[in-house]
Design a protein around this motif. Structure first.
Motif, PDB file in Angstrom:
ATOM      1  N   LYS A   1       0.829  -1.194   0.000  1.00 11.94           N
ATOM      2  CA  LYS A   1       0.000   0.000   0.000  1.00 11.94           C
ATOM      3  C   LYS A   1       0.868   1.250   0.000  1.00 11.94           C
ATOM      4  O   LYS A   1       0.376   2.341  -0.214  1.00 11.94           O
TER       5      LYS A   1
ATOM      6  N   GLN B   1       0.023  -4.297  -7.631  1.00 11.29           N
ATOM      7  CA  GLN B   1      -0.631  -4.795  -6.425  1.00 11.29           C
ATOM      8  C   GLN B   1      -0.728  -6.317  -6.493  1.00 11.29           C
ATOM      9  O   GLN B   1      -0.549  -6.905  -7.555  1.00 11.29           O
TER      10      GLN B   1
ATOM     11  N   SER C   1      -7.037  -4.127  -3.689  1.00  8.39           N
ATOM     12  CA  SER C   1      -5.937  -3.907  -4.614  1.00  8.39           C
ATOM     13  C   SER C   1      -6.358  -2.959  -5.741  1.00  8.39           C
ATOM     14  O   SER C   1      -5.535  -2.246  -6.293  1.00  8.39           O
TER      15      SER C   1
END
Lengths: 310, 326
Positions: free
Chosen positions: A210, B93, B166
């Motif tokens: 993230k 991701q 994601s």
């Protein structure tokens, strides 16, 4: 959540009552305080006068009910020897113990958790190995051995610090060290393994992906999840700490609760002993209750009652 | 192929030390051993291989979670590594095999979805809602699920949440490490179809990793077969199934369960298991388990050579046959 709090509180009160009763009966098995007070050659009359003035001539059951109702009303009785309310004696001795314990507890949590996190983050590096060595030493050597070794080194050889009694903060240095090394070691061991476990979880990788900074990953997603077993053990540590304080206070002849309770047990001063035990039990139970409730605050699974039945 | 590829992996190696008690002699095991391939935008590439063949390590290298020992991974022409910039970070991701393990158990759904946005672009709640809400609806969740915690969702729901999480950062490349193998078969198709639908809507590139040929077949345009850290065969999906070359790939395809009992097929059963020790011997890594191994296979490691446009294979047997034919 409210049901959870109520159930836990009732359980805590029951625990306190059970342990207090146990101490009441067990202490009365150890001997007769009247013989201690009057000595070996007391007459039958004086024996009976003293026994009845202390209500020790009543049947055990009645003694128990009297003391219990006193406890509920908040009247804890008088010490057999000092002829003063036990709470006064207790308060008088509270200072040194509190000073020592509070510093030990704060230092144990702070240093222990810090060491554990550092060791886990620097897994298998030199720092980790050094901390592991320290923790093994700290966990294996009992506090009274430390106490004696410290007295030998700092009081007898180096003459830097006093070996007993109270006065300045210097008197607290050695008791503090000998009391806190063990708990610091075990807390840091525990934090380390919990952190290693948490840091290998996939959500830690997810957090990194993230884009969260590494320190935030370690603290927010790592430590927050790893802290659970640590909080439990910290609660338990407080119990062991007080036990350790009895020994360490005796070694350093620190006039605290530890030495007061030991003397009360030795001289069969039942009201004083019961009062000391009552306060300690109440404290432990309260601390454990807080730990349980803080779980509920930290973990939504417990809060929702999913695990509350365990 | 036009211009810069989305992802270019060139000669990437990742080695791990093998620990053996107090032995001071350090030995290494190559989890990924000289792997090269490229991916275009919006392409879906499947990597297949049995457990321990380095699929997951490769995925972690591409996601920038591990540093390659040798070689280079380029994403849009810039190098992927642990400290890469935020823009790159959010373009790649990953979703995992165990969806429960990849969400923080002490965060509610809103926290899980909003955190990446807050970190990446310091977004306010109202802005974040604009991104999250439509996605939430596509995935079949209602607004009140936002205050729920991971343990309140089922496995299929949680995997959808992981996909959702994601997608919040609108990545260019989504790495799916065994995306469905922990789910019920009934949910597997649902998740795979969802992934396919999202791909066509958002021009996502997928790198799907699995040990299950039917999953790979369902979702990939191109397939890479890995064995003990190396690529042994790569081709488009159609080519790989119609014109299978490598004996290992043949065995993998033969292992797909067939629902039609009337259609009996000759099975190429694999014996033994992939052993790290093969990396220390000369010759082909597959030599011990290959029924067509010849002297050359014990002597020399085969190179990746084309058998067709876009179809490469590393097998001496295949290559010798091809030379005889021409």
């Amino acid at each position: 959540m409210i049901r959870y709090v109520v159930v836990r509180t009732i359980r805590a009160l029951a625990t306190i009552w059970l342990v207090w009763s146990l101490v009441f009966f067990l202490s009365r098995l150890t001997g007769d305080p009247v013989k201690w007070i009057l000595g070996e050659f007391a007459t039958k009359e004086s024996y009976e006068t003293v026994a009845s003035s202390l209500h020790l001539d009543l049947p055990l059951w009645e003694q128990y009910m009297r003391t219990l109702s006193g406890l509920v009303r908040g009247d804890m009785g008088m010490s057999y020897y000092h002829r003063r309310p036990v709470a006064d004696l207790f308060l008088q001795r509270l200072g040194p113990t509190m000073a020592l314990q509070s510093v030990v507890i704060v230092a144990t949590s702070a240093i222990g958790i810090l060491f554990g996190v550092v060791a886990a983050v620097k897994h298998d590096k030199l720092v980790d190995k050094a901390i592991r060595f320290f923790t093994i030493v700290g966990c294996t050597i009992p506090n009274f051995v430390f106490a004696v070794l410290l007295i030998f080194l700092f009081c007898l050889k180096l003459k830097w610090l006093p070996s007993g009694n109270i006065g300045s903060f210097r008197h607290y240095v050695l008791p503090f060290i000998s009391l806190s090394i063990g708990p610091i070691a075990s807390i840091s061991r525990l934090t380390r393994s919990a952190m290693l476990d948490t840091l290998s979880q996939e959500y830690i990788d997810v957090a990194r992906m993230k884009g969260i900074s590494e320190s935030a990953v370690i603290i927010k997603h790592g430590l927050r999840n790893a802290l659970f077993p640590v909080v439990t053990v910290l609660g338990g540590q407080i119990v062991t700490l007080v036990g350790g304080a009895f020994v360490v206070e005796s070694v350093f002849s620190l006039p605290g609760i530890g030495t007061l309770s030991v003397t009360a047990a030795q001289t069969r001063d039942f009201p004083l002993l019961q009062y000391c035990v009552f306060i300690m039990i109440a404290t432990f139970t309260f601390v454990n209750l807080l730990v349980d409730l803080s779980y509920a605050a930290l973990d939504p699974r417990i809060r929702d009652g999913e695990w509350a039945t365990n | 192929m036009s211009g810069q590829p989305l992802l270019e992996v060139s000669h990437v190696k990742k080695r791990f030390p093998i620990k053996r008690g107090f032995s001071t002699k350090s030995r290494f095991f190559y989890a990924v051993d000289d792997v090269s391939f490229r991916m275009e935008e919006g392409e879906s590439v499947g990597i297949i291989g049995e457990s321990g063949c380095g699929k997951t390590t490769l995925a972690r290298l591409i996601a920038g979670l591990e540093q390659a020992t040798e070689g280079e991974i380029l994403f849009h022409g810039s190098s992927v590594h642990a400290k890469m910039g935020r823009d790159m970070r959010k373009s790649i991701q990953m979703i995992y095999q165990d969806p429960y393990a990849s969400v923080d158990p002490r965060m509610d759904l809103w926290g899980i979805l909003e955190e990446p946005l807050r970190i990446q672009s310091n977004m306010k709640r109202s802005q974040a809602e604009k991104i999250i809400m439509p996605l939430l609806e596509t995935m079949g969740f209602t607004e009140d699920s936002l205050s729920k915690y991971p343990h309140e969702f089922s496995g299929g729901q949680i995997q959808r949440i992981c996909i959702l999480r994601s997608l919040v950062l609108s990545p260019k490349l989504l790495i799916c490490d065994e995306p469905v193998s922990s789910l019920d078969v009934s949910i597997q198709a649902q998740i795979l179809n969802l992934l396919k639908k999202l791909q066509s809507e958002k021009s996502l590139a997928y790198l799907v990793i699995s040990h299950d040929m039917s999953v790979i077949h369902h979702i990939s345009d191109r397939i890479i077969v890995m064995y003990l850290g190396q690529i042994v065969e790569t081709a488009t999906k159609h080519d790989l199934f119609a014109n299978t070359q490598h004996p290992y790939t043949k065995a993998l395809i033969a292992a797909i369960p067939n629902a039609d009992p009337a259609k009996k097929q000759k099975k190429a059963i694999l014996s033994g298991e992939a052993s790290r020790a093969a990396q220390e011997k000369p010759g082909c890594l597959f030599q011990d388990r290959c029924e067509r191994a010849c002297a050359l296979c014990y002597d020399q490691r085969p190179d990746m050579l084309p058998v067709n446009t876009g179809h490469y294979v590393a097998c001496h047997d295949v290559q010798t046959m091809a030379r005889k034919d021409s």
